[in-house]
Design a protein around this motif. Structure first.
Motif, PDB file in Angstrom:
ATOM      1  N   SER A  78      -0.840  11.973  -1.754  1.00  0.00           N
ATOM      2  CA  SER A  78      -0.866  11.233  -0.502  1.00  0.00           C
ATOM      3  C   SER A  78      -2.225  10.583  -0.297  1.00  0.00           C
ATOM      4  N   ARG A  79      -2.192   9.488   0.458  1.00  0.00           N
ATOM      5  CA  ARG A  79      -3.432   8.788   0.807  1.00  0.00           C
ATOM      6  C   ARG A  79      -3.650   8.884   2.302  1.00  0.00           C
ATOM      7  N   GLU A 106       3.772   1.141   2.917  1.00  0.00           N
ATOM      8  CA  GLU A 106       3.675   0.566   4.249  1.00  0.00           C
ATOM      9  C   GLU A 106       4.696  -0.534   4.488  1.00  0.00           C
ATOM     10  N   THR A 143       1.531   5.044   0.401  1.00  0.00           N
ATOM     11  CA  THR A 143       0.884   6.071   1.209  1.00  0.00           C
ATOM     12  C   THR A 143       1.177   7.489   0.733  1.00  0.00           C
ATOM     13  N   ARG A 144       2.322   7.660   0.064  1.00  0.00           N
ATOM     14  CA  ARG A 144       2.689   9.018  -0.357  1.00  0.00           C
ATOM     15  C   ARG A 144       3.705   8.963  -1.495  1.00  0.00           C
ATOM     16  N   ARG A 161       0.852  -1.185   0.000  1.00  0.00           N
ATOM     17  CA  ARG A 161       0.000   0.000   0.000  1.00  0.00           C
ATOM     18  C   ARG A 161       0.889   1.236   0.000  1.00  0.00           C
TER      19      ARG A 161
END
Length: 426
Positions: free
Chosen positions: A251-252, A287, A150-151, A148
C-alpha cells in the motif's frame, strides 16, 4: 531469432513444447522464426523422449551458451540467485534480451539487473515471476502508468492457498492439509519457501516495485507464514463471517509504501475470499481506475510457460525492429515504512484462568497501549477458558506491544493465536 533456454524442468519443458506446437503462429506474431540455439541443463545426456528437440541442443555449459554470438534472447527458468545472476548479467551486458521467471533473483537483485539492461539497451521481461499465467505485471507497468495505484492485495502462492482452503472446507489441521497438498503435487518435498511466506514475499517486492515506482527488495517485506494457523483459528474466522488467506499487501500512504505478507482474516464478501484451491488472484486499487481484479492459475508448467512465451514475443519483436521496452520506472523512490506504522486490526485468542477480574486485567492492557476492543467472546470454563478479542484499527506497533504484555499477565496462560483482520468489518 535464436533463443537460449536455461533450465528444462517443469516450466522449461512446457516452453519447449509451446515453441514447437505454436511455431507458425509465433513466427507470424514476431515476424521471424523463433529457434532454440541450445538448452542448458544439469544432465545433458539424459533421455527426454517427450521433448520435440534435437538431443544435441542440450548442454551443461549454461554460461558458454549465453555467450554465443548467435544467441539473441536468453530465457531463464532455473530459479535461485546463483548461478542465474551471473548468467543473466552476462546476457544483459552483451546486449541480449532476457526473459526470466526468477522471482527470488528479481526480489533480491532486480536493481542490478535493471541497471545492466539500461546500460546495454537490452530488454528485461519477467511476467512469469508473479502469478503464473495471469497478465498482471504488464498492466501494472504499462496499462496503469497514467494512474496512481494506492494498494495491491493478493493471493500469490498456490500451495498456501490450497492448504488454507482445505482447512476452511474440511476442518483439517495445518499438518493434514499440508500432507494432502504434498500428495496432490501442490507442495514441494520441502515446503518451507511456500508455507513460511518467502515465495510470496519475493512476489510482493516485485509487485510493490512496479505499482509504486520504487525499488523494493524481499528484505523490505514484513513476512509471516501460515504454519501457526490452527483449525481453531479457521473455525473462529468462520464464526466471524471470515476466511483466512495468506495475503501479500502493498500500500501507498503519502510519501511511503508498506509491503507485508502474512495470514489474515478477510470477510467472505471480499473478492479474494472466494479464491480457492491453488488459484491466485490480485486485487488492485487505483485512484482513477478504481478496483481491478486479476485471477487465474498462478503456477504450473503450462500456465507459467504461457507468460514466458508472451514476454518472448515482446522482446523478439523489439529486437527485430531495433526498439526496446520502457526502462525501469523507479523515479518515486518512496520510503518503505516498517510494519509497526501500518494501521490494522488484530484477532487475539487467549487461554486464561476462569476467575474474577481476568477480563478487567486483560482490558487494561489494551487500554494502556491505546488499543480499542471491538468484540470479546468467552468460551469454556475452569482450566479451558478462552477469550477471543477482536480490536478496532490501530498501529501495528501498539497491537504487537499489547500482545507482548498479555503474555506476561499471570491470568493469561497462553496467547494461543494472533491474526490480523483485513477488509471492512464483517
Amino acid at each position: 531469432m535464436k533463443i537460449a533456454l536455461l533450465g528444462c524442468g517443469t516450466v522449461g519443458s512446457s516452453v519447449v513444447q509451446l515453441l514447437h506446437e505454436q511455431a507458425a503462429d509465433l513466427t507470424a506474431r514476431v515476424g521471424a522464426p523463433l529457434e532454440l540455439a541450445g538448452i542448458a541443463v544439469r544432465r545433458p545426456g539424459r533421455e527426454r523422449p517427450d521433448l520435440p528437440v534435437d538431443p544435441k541442443l542440450f548442454t551443461a555449459d549454461a554460461l558458454g551458451l549465453v555467450k554465443r554470438d548467435d544467441v539473441d534472447v536468453v530465457i531463464e527458468v532455473v530459479g535461485g540467485i546463483e548461478p542465474a545472476r551471473t548468467w543473466l548479467l552476462e546476457a544483459l551486458g552483451a546486449g541480449k534480451s532476457v526473459v526470466t521467471a526468477n522471482k527470488a533473483l528479481l526480489a533480491e537483485d532486480g536493481a542490478v539487473l535493471h541497471d545492466a539492461a539500461a546500460q546495454s539497451g537490452a530488454d528485461l521481461f519477467y511476467e512469469a515471476s508473479v502469478a503464473g499465467a495471469i497478465p498482471l505485471l504488464r498492466p501494472l507497468r504499462e496499462s496503469l502508468h497514467g494512474d496512481r495505484v494506492t494498494r495491491v492485495t493478493g493471493i500469490v502462492n498456490g500451495t498456501t492457498n490450497f492448504i488454507l482452503s482445505a482447512m476452511d472446507a474440511t476442518g483439517q489441521s495445518f499438518t493434514e492439509a499440508l500432507e494432502e497438498a504434498t500428495a496432490l503435487g501442490y507442495a514441494e518435498a520441502d515446503p518451507t519457501a511456500d508455507v513460511e511466506g518467502f515465495d510470496a514475499a519475493a512476489k510482493a517486492a516485485i509487485l510493490a516495485s512496479l505499482a509504486f515506482h520504487t525499488r523494493v527488495t524481499a528484505a523490505d517485506v514484513h513476512r509471516e507464514g501460515i504454519t501457526d494457523v490452527t483449525a481453531t483459528d479457521v473455525a473462529s474466522a468462520k464464526a466471524m463471517g471470515c476466511v483466512i488467506k495468506l495475503l501479500c499487501i502493498a500500500s501507498r500512504v503519502d510519501d511511503a509504501v508498506s509491503v507485508r505478507v502474512h495470514p489474515a482474516m478477510i470477510p467472505r464478501t471480499h473478492p479474494l475470499a472466494g479464491v480457492v484451491d491453488a488459484f491466485n488472484a490480485v486485487y488492485v486499487e487505483a485512484e482513477a481506475a478504481g478496483q481491478l481484479m486479476f485471477y487465474g492459475r498462478g503456477a504450473g508448467g503450462a500456465p507459467t510457460a504461457s507468460a514466458v512465451l508472451g514476454d518472448l514475443v515482446a522482446v523478439a519483436r523489439n529486437r527485430l525492429t531495433g526498439s526496446r521496452a520502457a526502462k525501469e520506472s523507479a523515479y518515486a523512490d518512496l520510503r518503505v515504512r516498517p510494519i509497526g506504522e501500518e494501521i490494522t486490526r488484530y484477532h487475539v485468542c487467549l487461554d486464561v484462568a476462569d476467575r474474577a477480574g481476568v477480563l478487567a486485567s486483560v482490558a487494561g492492557v489494551f487500554a494502556r497501549h491505546g488499543v480499542s476492543i471491538a468484540t470479546v467472546n468467552q468460551a469454556g470454563r475452569g482450566d479451558a477458558a478462552v477469550l477471543v478479542i477482536v480490536t478496532h484499527r490501530a498501529p501495528d506497533a501498539a497491537l504487537a506491544a499489547t500482545v507482548a504484555e498479555l503474555r506476561s499477565l499471570d491470568a493469561v496462560k497462553a496467547v494461543a493465536s494472533v491474526l490480523r483482520v483485513e477488509g471492512d468489518q464483517p
